[in-house]
Design a protein around this motif. Sequence first.
Motif, PDB file in Angstrom:
ATOM      1  N   ALA A 157       0.824  -1.202   0.000  1.00  0.00           N
ATOM      2  CA  ALA A 157       0.000   0.000   0.000  1.00  0.00           C
ATOM      3  C   ALA A 157       0.863   1.258   0.000  1.00  0.00           C
ATOM      4  CB  ALA A 157      -0.925  -0.004   1.217  1.00  0.00           C
ATOM      5  N   PHE A 158       1.951   1.236   0.747  1.00  0.00           N
ATOM      6  CA  PHE A 158       2.821   2.407   0.816  1.00  0.00           C
ATOM      7  C   PHE A 158       3.455   2.693  -0.545  1.00  0.00           C
ATOM      8  CE2 PHE A 158       6.731   4.732   1.801  1.00  0.00           C
ATOM      9  CZ  PHE A 158       6.211   5.748   2.595  1.00  0.00           C
ATOM     10  N   SER A 159       3.821   1.631  -1.267  1.00  0.00           N
ATOM     11  CA  SER A 159       4.435   1.822  -2.581  1.00  0.00           C
ATOM     12  C   SER A 159       3.438   2.375  -3.599  1.00  0.00           C
ATOM     13  CB  SER A 159       5.018   0.495  -3.093  1.00  0.00           C
ATOM     14  OG  SER A 159       3.987  -0.453  -3.301  1.00  0.00           O
ATOM     15  N   ASN A 160       2.121   2.171  -3.334  1.00  0.00           N
ATOM     16  CA  ASN A 160       1.082   2.679  -4.241  1.00  0.00           C
ATOM     17  C   ASN A 160       0.396   3.923  -3.686  1.00  0.00           C
ATOM     18  OD1 ASN A 160       1.394   0.565  -6.139  1.00  0.00           O
ATOM     19  ND2 ASN A 160       0.213  -0.792  -4.816  1.00  0.00           N
ATOM     20  N   ARG A 161       1.020   4.568  -2.726  1.00  0.00           N
ATOM     21  CA  ARG A 161       0.397   5.684  -2.012  1.00  0.00           C
ATOM     22  C   ARG A 161      -0.033   6.814  -2.941  1.00  0.00           C
ATOM     23  NH1 ARG A 161       2.596  10.306   0.628  1.00  0.00           N
ATOM     24  NH2 ARG A 161       1.359  10.940   2.474  1.00  0.00           N
ATOM     25  N   GLN A 166      -4.176  10.052  -5.907  1.00  0.00           N
ATOM     26  CA  GLN A 166      -4.690  10.641  -7.143  1.00  0.00           C
ATOM     27  C   GLN A 166      -6.038  10.033  -7.524  1.00  0.00           C
ATOM     28  OE1 GLN A 166      -1.743  10.365 -10.222  1.00  0.00           O
ATOM     29  NE2 GLN A 166      -0.191  11.523  -9.060  1.00  0.00           N
ATOM     30  N   LYS A 167      -6.175   8.722  -7.352  1.00  0.00           N
ATOM     31  CA  LYS A 167      -7.423   8.035  -7.683  1.00  0.00           C
ATOM     32  C   LYS A 167      -8.585   8.564  -6.849  1.00  0.00           C
ATOM     33  CE  LYS A 167      -9.510   3.429  -7.838  1.00  0.00           C
ATOM     34  NZ  LYS A 167      -9.290   1.965  -7.586  1.00  0.00           N
ATOM     35  N   GLY A 169      -8.695  11.542  -5.551  1.00  0.00           N
ATOM     36  CA  GLY A 169      -8.793  12.992  -5.674  1.00  0.00           C
ATOM     37  C   GLY A 169      -8.209  13.720  -4.488  1.00  0.00           C
ATOM     38  N   TRP A 170      -7.258  13.103  -3.789  1.00  0.00           N
ATOM     39  CA  TRP A 170      -6.688  13.675  -2.573  1.00  0.00           C
ATOM     40  C   TRP A 170      -5.236  14.121  -2.760  1.00  0.00           C
ATOM     41  CZ3 TRP A 170      -8.249   9.161   1.242  1.00  0.00           C
ATOM     42  CH2 TRP A 170      -9.658   9.087   1.315  1.00  0.00           C
ATOM     43  N   SER A 171      -4.779  14.219  -3.982  1.00  0.00           N
ATOM     44  CA  SER A 171      -3.345  14.437  -4.213  1.00  0.00           C
ATOM     45  C   SER A 171      -2.855  15.779  -3.682  1.00  0.00           C
ATOM     46  CB  SER A 171      -3.035  14.316  -5.710  1.00  0.00           C
ATOM     47  OG  SER A 171      -3.822  15.252  -6.450  1.00  0.00           O
ATOM     48  N   GLN A 172      -3.737  16.776  -3.574  1.00  0.00           N
ATOM     49  CA  GLN A 172      -3.322  18.099  -3.119  1.00  0.00           C
ATOM     50  C   GLN A 172      -3.712  18.372  -1.663  1.00  0.00           C
ATOM     51  OE1 GLN A 172      -1.415  19.912  -5.189  1.00  0.00           O
ATOM     52  NE2 GLN A 172      -1.632  18.156  -6.571  1.00  0.00           N
TER      53      GLN A 172
END
Length: 215
Positions: A157-161, A166-167, A169-172
């Motif tokens: 999960a950490f490697s796909n964080r 982004q999926k 919609g929380w990237s920012q």
Amino acid sequence: SRGWDVNVIMLGEDGPMSGPIRDAGISIYPISSSPLISLPKVRGISSIVSQIVSSRKLVRELSPCILHGFLGLPSIVASVVKATTPVDKLVISKRNQTSRPDSFYKEGEFERIAFKSANAVMAHSTVVKEELEFIGVQRSAIHLVHNGINIAPYVDAFSNREYFRQKMGWSQETVFIMLANLIPYKGHLMLIKVIDQLNKKLSPDLPWRVALVGT
């Protein structure tokens, strides 16, 4: 496979582990909690008495040498059954804190009596172990056995964080996560009140969100 005959007495409905337990060849005996008295204020205690009576009868039939109570109510039932049947040893596993609210009248007091009557109490965290010592359980009877966790899924999960952020919609955003069952004493209401205070003080230029994760 090591020569033990294992049986499960279940105070409630089937759960996620019921299937694997049965697949392993272990018998599950569901115990009903039908109240003997239907008056509102005594219905809960009446249901527990009903469970004790049914469990006591079943334990006499199975005649185990060790009785293991897991969680609050089953531990209380097991301690009463042990005192009234020829069971040799009582073991109790305690994974939650003694400071949580009682789910029924005087549950905490009955649970403390159960701890002190047990031959061994298995604490699943250091905090629980310290609480057991504080309420007077003999140190020689307390055994610390931490919950085991398979860390492999969390490494993945950490490697796909970033992909996950982004999926969703929380990237920012700064993301706060509360991991807890969605039940009152876990403190979600307190968290919401704190969020309200934070929302009044934080700058709108610092986007954030809170994710509640739990069943």
